[in-house]
Design an enzyme around this catalytic site. Structure first.
Site, short mmCIF file in Angstrom:
data_model
loop_
_atom_site.label_atom_id
_atom_site.label_comp_id
_atom_site.label_asym_id
_atom_site.label_seq_id
_atom_site.Cartn_x
_atom_site.Cartn_y
_atom_site.Cartn_z
N ASP A 95 -52.31 -46.92 -1.50
CA ASP A 95 -53.64 -47.54 -1.48
C ASP A 95 -54.73 -46.51 -1.17
OD1 ASP A 95 -55.48 -49.59 -1.57
OD2 ASP A 95 -54.33 -50.90 -0.24
N ASP A 104 -57.62 -57.08 -5.98
CA ASP A 104 -57.39 -57.89 -4.78
C ASP A 104 -57.73 -59.35 -5.05
OD1 ASP A 104 -56.41 -55.96 -3.15
OD2 ASP A 104 -58.25 -55.60 -2.04
#
Ligand code: GLA
Length: 731
Positions: free
Chosen positions: A480, A550
């Site tokens: 990430d 997301d």
């Protein structure tokens, strides 16, 4: 097979395969001119030479007095500052005397089999040298000696060309490269629309289309990464181009840092595209003898609309850019604990989720953020890649064993490029942080960037990660990056090299990924940056899949996955079923809808499996089996967009296997109406001569029927519906 020819008499380079031709000419005075990129032509007879016309205020080449010949109007392959060309240049080089003028003229060429790699950078490759040929054209500036190599690779079987450029300082002075585009391309007599993929966090890559107007438009990122906000891609398309017809030129940069696509319509309505690393805050020092390599860019051409362009990108990215051993392997169905627990978990809370996952047939458990340091929220511990004892008292390996003993693979989340103030790493090495001396660095998600351009910083993170990957016996890593770059300064570089920091950072990240993926070839790596903030072709070289967003809402995801598919293959695009009300939009969509949209990508779940109704639990078991049956087709078949979510109330797309024996169609509708207009869906890419059976209704249709007549969409009196159809050819 000859893919590249040079006609010495005419001074014409012709790159061609069965689908496309690309033509370049060496014009008077050694200017390199762009002649053509498009559908294949057998040979070239000189008809496309740019007409000589005297244009006022477009001056001429020094030494020639031909007023009809101007670098300002000629379609070029690579223009420089300081010439009689007022359009945006491809290269700017600051020299010792302060000048930035160059006159790049044709010097030589070389044709080689195969495709060279680009040191330190992601780039397409071929397995065998007969799959591609590469043309290198060298341009030279007589005054300084500076040379530029233009690289063109044509693939034998794709309507795709890979381009890049390399500047070599063959002068005897120190120079500063202030701009070096990967590509310049000039078009004449084209009234284009430009398509780009802008967005934001949780709203990535929605397809945007507008006119190319007079003046200059820029599609760019200054965030230090390819960004949620503007994907490193544009397409130039004819006004009438749609998914199935018309010309489309697609350009996808193989790079994950700052980028810029400049589109300029000039005085004669000619269109110039210059694309590559963004020149904002960019200055690369080259002492005599050094060189700078610009990233690669992929050019795809289609004369049958956007679907064809996308498929060319999908195949090239999949076949020629993804290196992972998992590239052709069906990807595991996972459950990720992020939206299930966020930071609030420990081993005891996770074990029941693992138990449920096993029962449901899910294939991998991914432990997301919060397992390391003393991380109970997003304010601490980044940089400390050691297990959080409070959550895993017997170590991470112990929990991994639990997962493995249940027959599931084990995955782990990391964010290697970051540091929290509240961390051991920061306490020990405050200087690892990227910051401008004397200025407070700007927090974002209360975290800061490590200077990945520095060897010792990378080494520290590498050592920590190697240790924990081994200890946790991981099968999968989610990499990430949850903020963008600011405070851009490298403490180990002198003042005249601070213009290197953005690019050096990305080169450092590439190096770290290269080292880790080489050390752990059996780990499946997934990229992520707050969802799809670094979803680019460069990343595909290191990691075969990326978390698309997301935003897990099934309606929002239709727009995101639709836009993503313009460039990136489905095997690269991960999508999960999450709980309702959706955590990003608050929307409540039916479970089936969430399944159909997530099953249109690399599939998984992102919810607490222990907190579901029995009906939903049963449904998960059905979905897992359903996805396993179509997984190979979805991940590796040909993808066709049929109805765009941004054009109406419906979305539709279908997948077709390479042998055309199987297809999956997904249709979705946002709102229900009391008296809806009837709609039909027509499939694409089937074999017209085959008969296909709908696996649910058992009804048999001809491929030609499904593609030409289509069938009526069901009338449903419910919002947010989606349906998946599975067709198999019958003998
Ligand atoms: C990013 C990712 C999410 C999750 C969180 C954890 O936002 O995109 O999927 O991993 O970080 O902090």
């Amino acid at each position: 097979m000859t893919l590249i020819e040079f006609n010495e008499t005419q001074g014409i380079f012709h790159l061609h395969n069965s689908k496309i031709s690309y033509l370049i000419s060496v014009e008077e005075g050694g200017l390199l001119s762009h002649l053509y990129f498009g559908k294949k032509v057998k040979d070239y007879h000189g008809q496309m030479r740019y007409p000589r016309v005297d244009r006022g205020f477009s001056g001429n080449l020094p030494g020639t007095f031909d007023r009809t010949y101007s670098p300002d109007t000629l379609p070029r392959e690579f223009s420089s500052a300081g010439e009689m060309d007022y359009r945006t240049p491809a290269v700017l080089v600051r020299q010792e005397n302060g000048a930035n003028a160059l006159a790049l003229r044709y010097k030589s060429y070389q044709i080689s089999a195969g495709k060279p790699s680009l040191p330190g950078l992601p780039a397409t490759f071929v397995q065998n040298d007969n799959e591609a040929q590469t043309l290198t054209i060298t341009l030279a500036d007589e005054v300084t000696g500076i040379e530029v190599d233009l690289l063109y690779t044509i693939f034998a079987n794709q309507a795709v060309i890979a381009r890049s450029s390399k500047l070599r300082n063959e002068s005897d002075q120190t120079i500063y490269v202030e701009k070096l585009a990967s590509l310049e391309m000039d078009f004449v007599d084209k009234d284009f629309d430009v398509i780009c993929l802008p967005g934001a966090h949780a709203n990535e890559r929605h397809l945007e289309r507008g006119a190319v107007n007079f003046g200059k438009q820029s599609f760019a990122s200054l965030r230090g990464s390819s960004s949620h906000h503007m994907n490193p891609f544009i397409a130039l398309v004819d006004k009438k181009t749609d998914e199935f017809q018309g010309e489309a030129y697609g350009f996808a940069l193989v790079y994950s840092g700052n980028h810029n696509f400049e589109v300029e319509k000039d005085q004669l309505a000619q269109v110039r595209l210059v694309a590559g690393i963004n020149d904002f805050n960019f200055s690369w020092k080259l002492v005599a003898g050094e060189s700078f390599q610009a990233p690669e860019i992929l050019l795809a051409y289609s004369d049958t609309g956007l679907n064809q362009m996308s498929q060319a990108f999908h195949k090239t990215i999949h076949n020629n850019l993804v290196r992972s051993k998992f590239k052709n392997e069906e990807r595991p169905i996972l459950v990720n604990n992020w939206e299930a627990t966020y930071f609030d978990y420990d081993e005891d809370k996770l074990k029941p989720i693992v138990d449920e996952a096993k029962d449901m047939g899910i294939e991998m458990f991914v432990l997301d953020d919060g397992w390391f340091g003393h991380r109970d929220d997003d304010n601490s511990s980044l940089g400390d890649w050691k297990v959080y004892q409070k959550k895993f008292p017997q170590g991470i390996g112990h929990f991994a064993d639990y997962v493995h003993d249940h027959g599931l693979k084990f995955g782990l989340w990391v964010e290697p490029e970051m540091v929290s103030f509240d961390s051991d790493l920061y306490q020990q090495h405050p200087d690892y942080l990227m910051q401008v001396p004397g200025r407070a660095p700007s927090p974002s998600r209360n975290q800061y960037l490590l200077d990945m351009g520095r060897e010792e910083v990378r080494q520290n993170i590498y050592d920590q990660l190697v240790k924990v990957f081994k200890e946790a016996k991981v099968d999968y890593i989610k990499w990430d990056m949850n903020r963008n770059m600011s405070d851009v300064f490298a403490s180990d570089l002198p003042s005249d090299q601070q213009g290197q920091v953005y690019h050096r950072y990305i080169l450092g990240v590439y190096k770290l990924m290269e080292d880790l993926t080489a050390e752990f070839p059996n780990i499946l790596f997934e990229g992520c940056s707050g969802g799809g903030g670094r979803f680019d072709a460069g990343w595909a070289y290191y990691m075969p899949q990326i978390w698309a967003s997301d935003n897990t809402d099934a309606i929002a995801r239709q727009t995101i996955q639709y836009g993503t598919s313009l460039v990136y293959p489905v095997s690269m695009t991960t999508a999960h079923v999450s709980a309702i009300p959706n955590h990003q939009t608050g929307r409540k969509t039916p479970f089936d809808t969430r399944g159909a949209i997530a099953m249109s990508g690399v599939f998984g779940y992102e919810l607490d499996l222990t907190k579901m109704s029995q009906a939903d639990k049963d449904q998960v078991k059905v979905q897992v089996k359903q996805y396993q049956a179509i997984r190979s087709l979805v991940q590796f078949g040909d993808f066709y967009r049929l109805k765009s979510p941004s054009e109406g109330n419906q979305t539709a797309w279908n997948f077709v296997s390479a042998d055309k024996k199987e297809a999956v169609l997904v249709t979705a509708q946002v709102l229900a109406y009391a008296q809806p207009y009837l709609t039909k869906t027509k499939l694409a890419g089937l074999d017209p001569d085959k008969y296909y059976q709908d696996q649910e209704t058992k009804v048999i249709y001809g491929g030609d029927e499904l593609m030409n007549l289509g069938f009526y969409d069901p009338v449903v009196h419910e919002d947010y519906t989606a349906k998946m159809y599975h067709f198999k050819a019958i003998d």
